[in-house]
Design a protein around this motif. Structure first.
Motif, short mmCIF file in Angstrom:
data_model
loop_
_atom_site.label_atom_id
_atom_site.label_comp_id
_atom_site.label_asym_id
_atom_site.label_seq_id
_atom_site.Cartn_x
_atom_site.Cartn_y
_atom_site.Cartn_z
N LEU A 189 0.70 -1.27 0.05
CA LEU A 189 0.06 0.06 0.05
C LEU A 189 1.11 1.28 0.16
CD1 LEU A 189 -2.96 1.11 -0.13
CD2 LEU A 189 -2.64 0.99 2.42
N VAL A 190 1.87 1.33 0.74
CA VAL A 190 2.91 2.39 1.00
C VAL A 190 3.80 2.49 -0.35
CG1 VAL A 190 4.86 3.25 2.07
CG2 VAL A 190 3.22 2.25 3.41
N ALA A 191 4.13 1.38 -0.98
CA ALA A 191 4.62 1.40 -2.29
C ALA A 191 3.81 1.80 -3.29
CB ALA A 191 5.03 -0.11 -2.73
N GLY A 192 2.50 1.50 -3.45
CA GLY A 192 1.63 2.39 -4.65
C GLY A 192 1.49 3.65 -4.36
N ILE A 193 1.32 4.16 -2.96
CA ILE A 193 0.91 5.65 -2.61
C ILE A 193 2.44 6.26 -3.28
CG2 ILE A 193 0.53 7.25 -0.94
CD1 ILE A 193 -1.00 5.22 0.37
#
Length: 263
Positions: A237-241
């Motif tokens: 999720l952090v990577a996507g954001i």
């Protein structure tokens, strides 16, 4: 001239078509669930005939496919594929439309900054995706309750459904960056399809390796993990954001410094 409203109006037909396509595909798959649930043992035996690598690539989880959420997560991958095409198509259109239609000179000579122009276009595209997702999720909940054969977790159902919008945001940001670098596009849909299917195929190849999942947004959200933990994997999720934020920031920087050819 309100650029946001103008762009939103321009996306109206496209938004309606994509919304109808996504909801229709979901209804088609969901309508098969009652029949499949009655013959679930035969259906599982059929799926067991597929090699394990193929099942992983297609997101097939035999243990959970008999439940509504398990079945939903199985075909939701293809819903996400269609949604990604919509997002990529919107992103590439933002930068290429004025050049293709030779209206860039008219727009850029107005007393408005490039940042304002691009921001208005981006917000209009995001509004289009949000509208599609709102209609889709509401319809999906209604259909799920109509076809269910036993109770299911609405929370998990919503978490799976929301990955559509999250994946669209990532693909949209990547599409913006690609389009601002390569703005002379003859066919937006052809380029969109090529990029999205390339990411999709990479996702199928990378499904067997944990580190490989970072290569494509299609693997940032593991439906099995969502069903088991009722949450997203924070690292992805952090990577996507982060990927979305970096791509958008770079897009604005490049767009503001780039020479826009009007002929």
């Amino acid at each position: 001239m309100n650029i946001f409203l103008y762009e939103l109006k321009a996306y109206r037909k496209s938004t309606m078509i994509w919304t109808l396509a996504l909801t229709s595909l979901m209804i088609l798959f969901m309508s098969l669930f009652p029949s499949i649930s009655k013959e679930i043992d035969e259906f599982k035996r059929l799926l067991e005939g597929f090699p394990e690598g193929v099942r992983k690539a297609l997101g097939i989880q035999i243990d959970s496919i008999g439940s509504l959420n398990g079945y939903y997560s199985y075909f939701f991958l293809y819903i996400t594929l269609c949604g990604a095409i919509q997002a990529m198509n919107l992103a590439i259109s933002i930068f290429s439309k004025e050049i293709r239609e030779k209206t860039a000179e008219f727009l850029l000579t107005k007393p408005v900054t490039r940042t304002k122009i691009l921001s208005s276009k981006v917000f209009a595209a995001i509004a289009s995706m949000l509208l599609t997702n709102i209609v889709y999720v509401i319809t999906a909940i209604i259909v799920a309750n109509l076809v269910k054969v036993e109770s299911f977790s609405l929370n998990i159902f919503l978490l799976i459904s929301c990955t559509l919008l999250l994946t669209q945001f990532i693909m949209f940001a990547l599409g913006m960056l690609i389009a601002v670098v390569w703005s002379r596009v003859k066919s937006v849909l052809t380029l969109s399809l090529g990029i999205v299917f390339a990411f999709f195929i990479m996702g199928m190849v990378a499904s067997t390796e944990e580190a490989g999942r970072y290569v494509t947004p299609f693997k940032y959200f593991d439906y099995t993990y969502i069903m088991n933990h009722a949450s997203y994997e924070w690292s992805f999720l952090v990577a996507g954001i982060t990927l979305s934020a970096v791509a958008m920031i770079l897009s604005f920087i490049i767009y503001n410094k780039k020479d826009i050819h009007t002929v």
